[in-house]
Design a protein around this motif. Structure first.
Motif, PDB file in Angstrom:
ATOM      1  N   MET A   1       0.857  -1.186   0.000  1.00 16.30           N
ATOM      2  CA  MET A   1       0.000   0.000   0.000  1.00 16.30           C
ATOM      3  C   MET A   1       0.895   1.239   0.000  1.00 16.30           C
ATOM      4  O   MET A   1       1.784   1.364   0.848  1.00 16.30           O
ATOM      5  N   ASP A   5      -2.221   6.121  -0.307  1.00 16.72           N
ATOM      6  CA  ASP A   5      -3.326   5.423   0.360  1.00 16.72           C
ATOM      7  C   ASP A   5      -3.416   5.836   1.819  1.00 16.72           C
ATOM      8  O   ASP A   5      -4.500   6.090   2.344  1.00 16.72           O
ATOM      9  N   ASP A   8      -4.755   9.476   1.953  1.00 19.85           N
ATOM     10  CA  ASP A   8      -6.198   9.540   1.703  1.00 19.85           C
ATOM     11  C   ASP A   8      -6.982   9.048   2.910  1.00 19.85           C
ATOM     12  O   ASP A   8      -7.996   9.642   3.300  1.00 19.85           O
ATOM     13  N   ALA A   9      -6.507   7.964   3.502  1.00 21.89           N
ATOM     14  CA  ALA A   9      -7.193   7.411   4.666  1.00 21.89           C
ATOM     15  C   ALA A   9      -7.153   8.378   5.834  1.00 21.89           C
ATOM     16  O   ALA A   9      -8.147   8.567   6.543  1.00 21.89           O
ATOM     17  N   ARG A 169      -9.438   4.013   3.530  1.00 22.21           N
ATOM     18  CA  ARG A 169      -9.389   4.021   2.070  1.00 22.21           C
ATOM     19  C   ARG A 169     -10.796   3.981   1.485  1.00 22.21           C
ATOM     20  O   ARG A 169     -11.100   4.684   0.524  1.00 22.21           O
TER      21      ARG A 169
END
Length: 208
Positions: A1, A5, A8-9, A169
């Motif tokens: 990942m 990622d 964004d999370a 995510r």
């Protein structure tokens, strides 16, 4: 990942932490099966009047007006200014996320009861919508819409940290879709519900 990622999370988690957490009074105002259904309609279909809600729910306009005022008293919904008349007011749910089961509300019997009722009704309505689609909608819908549907369940083995990252995510994807299309209009546009359930299964012990 990759790093994007994680970013964004993290952004999505921070955004949802800024959403409104309903206090005990607001939860108690919402803790009525009919009010939960009204709240869901305003969330999913946008602004409504007491008459349009009455038609959808098979209730009287007067009953809808009473419940709308009760919800508005606790800022769960609001009247839309400069739209409608004194006799036909338009109501909307304010934008932004809402947490229905705050920790502080669960500290009192009244708070726990209200949170449980709201959660139960929200999930009952949600499950009924899915059941309705699976039993009739999936056959009655146009092929174009049928092909867009996804009903899927999967199981894997993860740590709490991995699960939290996956949640972030998915939330980021949903947030992006909501932000992009929330106010979209057009002949082929209709409400689409986006659902995500992530939770640990009971630990039964032993090796998998």
């Amino acid at each position: 990942m990759d790093t994007s990622d994680h970013d964004d999370a993290a952004r999505s988690a921070a955004r949802h932490e800024q959403g409104r957490v309903l206090d005990t009074n607001a939860l108690r105002a919402l803790a009525h099966p009919l009010r939960v259904r009204m709240y869901d309609i305003l969330s999913q279909y946008g602004p409504q009047t007491s008459s349009s809600l009455a038609a959808r729910l098979g209730e009287s306009s007067g009953s809808m007006s009473y419940h709308l005022r009760a919800l508005a008293k606790h800022d769960l919904i609001r009247e839309i200014p400069n739209r409608g008349t004194v006799r036909e007011r338009w109501w909307e749910r304010p934008p932004g996320g809402v947490t229905l089961g705050p920790v502080e509300a669960a500290g009192t019997p009244a708070g726990r009861a209200a949170a449980q009722l709201v959660t139960h009704e929200v999930m009952r309505n949600r499950n009924q919508q899915l059941a309705d689609f699976l039993t009739s909608g999936i056959h009655d819908e146009d092929e174009t819409w049928r092909d867009t549907a996804l009903v899927s369940t999967a199981t894997t083995r993860m740590t709490p940290a991995q699960t939290a990252l996956l949640r972030g995510r998915i939330m980021a994807l949903i947030d992006d879709a909501v932000d992009t299309y929330r106010d979209q209009t057009g002949d082929d546009v209709r409400p689409v519900t986006i659902r995500a359930d992530i939770f640990p299964l009971p630990d039964l012990g032993g090796d998998a």
